[in-house]
Motif scaffolding. Structure first.
Motif, PDB file in Angstrom:
ATOM      1  N   GLY A 169       9.141  -1.789  45.552  1.00  0.00           N
ATOM      2  CA  GLY A 169       9.161  -1.381  44.156  1.00  0.00           C
ATOM      3  C   GLY A 169       8.899   0.108  44.018  1.00  0.00           C
ATOM      4  O   GLY A 169       8.798   0.808  45.023  1.00  0.00           O
ATOM      5  N   ILE A 225      10.471  -1.724  40.650  1.00  0.00           N
ATOM      6  CA  ILE A 225      11.785  -2.256  40.323  1.00  0.00           C
ATOM      7  C   ILE A 225      12.019  -2.076  38.829  1.00  0.00           C
ATOM      8  O   ILE A 225      11.240  -2.562  38.010  1.00  0.00           O
ATOM      9  CB  ILE A 225      11.870  -3.747  40.700  1.00  0.00           C
ATOM     10  CG1 ILE A 225      11.690  -3.919  42.216  1.00  0.00           C
ATOM     11  CG2 ILE A 225      13.191  -4.354  40.246  1.00  0.00           C
ATOM     12  CD1 ILE A 225      11.490  -5.351  42.654  1.00  0.00           C
ATOM     13  N   ASP A 239      12.548 -10.634  41.573  1.00  0.00           N
ATOM     14  CA  ASP A 239      11.736  -9.421  41.610  1.00  0.00           C
ATOM     15  C   ASP A 239      10.308  -9.729  42.043  1.00  0.00           C
ATOM     16  O   ASP A 239       9.670  -8.923  42.732  1.00  0.00           O
ATOM     17  CB  ASP A 239      11.742  -8.717  40.256  1.00  0.00           C
ATOM     18  CG  ASP A 239      11.276  -9.615  39.110  1.00  0.00           C
ATOM     19  OD1 ASP A 239      11.395 -10.851  39.228  1.00  0.00           O
ATOM     20  OD2 ASP A 239      10.801  -9.069  38.094  1.00  0.00           O
ATOM     21  N   VAL A 248      15.830   0.309  42.054  1.00  0.00           N
ATOM     22  CA  VAL A 248      14.479   0.719  42.422  1.00  0.00           C
ATOM     23  C   VAL A 248      14.154   2.053  41.763  1.00  0.00           C
ATOM     24  O   VAL A 248      14.885   3.036  41.933  1.00  0.00           O
ATOM     25  CB  VAL A 248      14.324   0.836  43.953  1.00  0.00           C
ATOM     26  CG1 VAL A 248      12.912   1.252  44.310  1.00  0.00           C
ATOM     27  CG2 VAL A 248      14.679  -0.492  44.628  1.00  0.00           C
TER      28      VAL A 248
END
Length: 299
Positions: A26, A28, A17, A53
């Motif tokens: 993002g 995320i 990430d 997302v």
């Protein structure tokens, strides 16, 4: 480039990430590393992530490729990655390539197009390219993300390296999970070598002790040693075995201490005694300095 490759892949598996944040992707909500089930393991992508997302409950598949330099072969690898994952999962993945360090005027093109010989068939692909040296190191540090910290030494920064590496250390010490702290510091040292050649700088990141204690670095060293022995056995000759062990020794030293002087590479390459090479490999995994290692080389 095995140490850079393994270090980067570890970051994908443990901090994927954070890598997506480098690309501005993002927000995320959650993610996990997954294994693409393709039949040609030599052509596997560096990483494959299943990412959620925002509030969307349908995962997005990201294919990640890490390139040390913007070489021409990167495009071919990206095409293979995209098509292999498309065939396996029956969906087109989001493809991201992160280039670690510049090389002359080369760059990785953001798209690819090809037509068949008779021009009845055509494919066109595009992907997101992130060149680390174009990102602002200060902004990356402001995220406070320990998974971003290892990439910071390769980002755009015009000041002296000491304050930058010290701040990377602070982020990792403060925010990293205790079980990952040593590996993060070691990986930061490995990546920073692409830009900085002064080994004294790396004391700010724990220096030799961190490289000795890091499970990841020890795994790289063990694999290099095993690969060298396997190559020697495949040769089936004493000379071939010695050559494989010498290569393993050079890999261990490069992983521990960074780029090696050519004079030292030449000396090691000329050693033909397998027992001497075995002893030197063992010593290379434990010695604290390259000077200390040199003292063990037979005259």
């Amino acid at each position: 480039m095995g140490d850079y490759d393994r270090s980067s892949k570890w970051l994908i598996q443990h901090h994927g990430d954070s890598l997506l944040r480098l690309a501005g992707i993002g927000p995320i909500s959650r993610w996990r590393a997954v294994q693409p089930e393709v039949v040609q393991p030599g052509q596997l992508p560096d990483g494959c992530l299943e990412v959620y997302v925002g509030d969307d409950e349908t995962p997005v598949i990201f294919v990640l490729e890490l390139a040390t330099y913007p070489e021409q072969r990167v495009t071919e690898q990206l095409v293979r990655d995209t098509l292999l994952v498309r065939l396996d999962r029956r969906c087109l993945p989001e493809v991201l390539v992160v280039v670690l360090h510049p090389k002359g005027r080369l760059n990785v093109p953001p798209h690819f197009q090809e037509r068949s010989r008779l021009e009845h068939t055509e494919i066109a692909l595009r992907w997101k390219v992130v060149e680390l040296w174009t990102l602002d190191a200060e902004k990356l540090l402001e995220t406070g993300d320990p998974g971003v910290a290892p990439w910071v030494p390769l980002a755009r920064y015009d000041g002296p390296p000491e304050p930058l590496l010290r701040r990377c250390r602070e982020v990792i010490d403060r925010e990293a999970h205790p079980e990952e702290r040593i590996n993060l510091l070691a990986v930061t040292q490995v990546l920073a070598r692409l830009r900085y050649n002064d080994l004294a700088l790396f004391s700010l990141l724990g220096g030799r002790q961190v490289m000795i204690e890091s499970p990841l670095i020890q795994e790289i060293v063990t694999e290099a040693e095993a690969r060298g022995k396997a190559e020697g056995k495949a040769e089936g000759k004493a000379e071939g075995k010695a050559e494989g062990k010498a290569q393993a020794l050079l890999t261990v030293l490069h992983t521990r201490f960074g780029p090696l002087p050519q004079e030292l590479v030449d000396v090691i390459s000329r050693i033909a005694d397998e027992k001497v090479l075995d002893s030197l490999v063992e010593h290379a995994t434990r010695c604290r300095t390259l000077t200390g290692f040199r003292a063990r080389i037979p005259s």
